[in-house]
Design a protein around this motif. Structure first.
Motif, mmCIF file in Angstrom:
data_model
loop_
_atom_site.group_PDB
_atom_site.id
_atom_site.type_symbol
_atom_site.label_atom_id
_atom_site.label_comp_id
_atom_site.label_asym_id
_atom_site.label_seq_id
_atom_site.Cartn_x
_atom_site.Cartn_y
_atom_site.Cartn_z
ATOM 1 N N ALA A 192 0.837 -1.207 0.000
ATOM 2 C CA ALA A 192 0.000 0.000 0.000
ATOM 3 C C ALA A 192 0.870 1.255 0.000
ATOM 4 O O ALA A 192 0.570 2.233 -0.707
ATOM 5 C CB ALA A 192 -0.923 -0.020 1.220
ATOM 6 N N TRP A 193 1.952 1.244 0.771
ATOM 7 C CA TRP A 193 2.850 2.403 0.799
ATOM 8 C C TRP A 193 3.537 2.582 -0.561
ATOM 9 O O TRP A 193 3.755 3.710 -1.017
ATOM 10 C CB TRP A 193 3.902 2.228 1.884
ATOM 11 N N ALA A 194 3.904 1.473 -1.189
ATOM 12 C CA ALA A 194 4.542 1.562 -2.512
ATOM 13 C C ALA A 194 3.587 2.166 -3.543
ATOM 14 O O ALA A 194 3.977 3.014 -4.352
ATOM 15 C CB ALA A 194 4.999 0.177 -2.969
ATOM 16 N N VAL A 195 2.324 1.734 -3.492
ATOM 17 C CA VAL A 195 1.320 2.294 -4.417
ATOM 18 C C VAL A 195 1.143 3.784 -4.149
ATOM 19 O O VAL A 195 1.067 4.600 -5.074
ATOM 20 C CB VAL A 195 -0.019 1.543 -4.260
ATOM 21 N N ASP A 196 1.078 4.162 -2.866
ATOM 22 C CA ASP A 196 0.938 5.581 -2.535
ATOM 23 C C ASP A 196 2.146 6.380 -3.026
ATOM 24 O O ASP A 196 2.010 7.534 -3.467
ATOM 25 C CB ASP A 196 0.792 5.754 -1.019
#
Length: 256
Positions: free
Chosen positions: A197-201
């Motif tokens: 999720a952090w990578a997508v953000d």
């Protein structure tokens, strides 16, 4: 400087006219309207919304491809025919050449957007169509700047076009990807899920929010709001400025 830009803008638009791209855009509109009317005829409910949404989505994708191909094809042809060498042998700064080309491409994008708005004016609320068209011009300005940068960097039509299309589709779908990253199966206790999720953000932070540029709901349900164009204009100015700066860096370090 503006007086020096005008001849380059005029040459860019003259090339668009000679290559009959606007006539091709008219053909795209005719095909799009035909497909939309077919979907309307087979829809069980919300026929108008389906017709308008499908037509807007198809025309938006067609506009992106049309502008990308024109930017990349036109600039590559000028490099191959040594037109750029000839222009830059004159007392003409490279920045003026690049900004003139980009301004010409944006004017062409505005013409295409205006043409694509015509059938929608008969199917949706005019205020929403005008805002949708304005957002489309902003979106195409980013696409034109990106295509110009990719062509100057890669000097290859296939690679440059692939990068532009991949960038566009990723930016367009990033809102849905972020929702899926924290969807039903998201487990806050899982390190993999949290890192994903952090990578997508992180990727979303680097991309323009194209999925907010003129959503189909503006046309389908009349939810258009003029205030929604402010972040669209702001993002367009920021990303176009960054892409122009990167393209100028490539252009100035190139030897002719």
């Amino acid at each position: 400087m503006s007086a020096r830009l005008l001849p380059i803008i005029r040459l860019t638009l003259l090339e668009a006219r000679r290559t009959r791209l606007l006539w091709f855009a008219v053909l795209v509109v005719a095909v799009g309207v035909g497909v939309a009317l077919f979907l309307d005829s087979i829809a069980i409910t919300e026929a108008r919304e389906i017709r308008v949404g499908a037509l807007a989505a198809g025309l938006r994708l067609a506009a992106m491809l049309l502008v990308s191909l024109f930017v990349i094809g036109s600039t590559l042809r000028e490099f191959d025919d040594k037109v750029v060498d000839l222009l830059l042998s004159l007392p003409l700064p490279r920045a003026v050449y690049l900004l003139g080309k980009l301004a010409g491409f944006v004017v062409f994008a505005a013409l295409v957007s205006g043409l694509f708005m015509v059938p929608l004016l008969f199917m949706a609320e005019p205020f929403g169509v005008v805002l949708w068209g304005g957002a489309l011009v902003a979106e195409l300005a980013i696409v034109a700047a990106l295509a110009l940068f990719c062509l100057l960097t890669f000097q290859n039509l296939s690679v440059a076009l692939s990068v532009v299309v991949a960038f566009y589709l990723l930016a367009r779908s990033m809102g849905a990807i972020q929702l899926m990253a924290r969807g039903t199966f998201y487990d806050p206790g899982s390190l993999f899920h949290v890192a994903s999720a952090w990578a997508v953000d992180g990727v979303a932070f680097l991309l323009p929010e194209l999925y907010r540029f003129g959503p189909a709901e503006w046309l389908m349900y009349g939810t258009a709001d003029a205030g929604a164009l402010l972040p669209v204009v702001g993002q367009t100015l920021i990303y176009v400025a960054l892409l122009v700066a990167a393209a100028l860096f490539d252009l100035y370090r190139r030897e002719f």
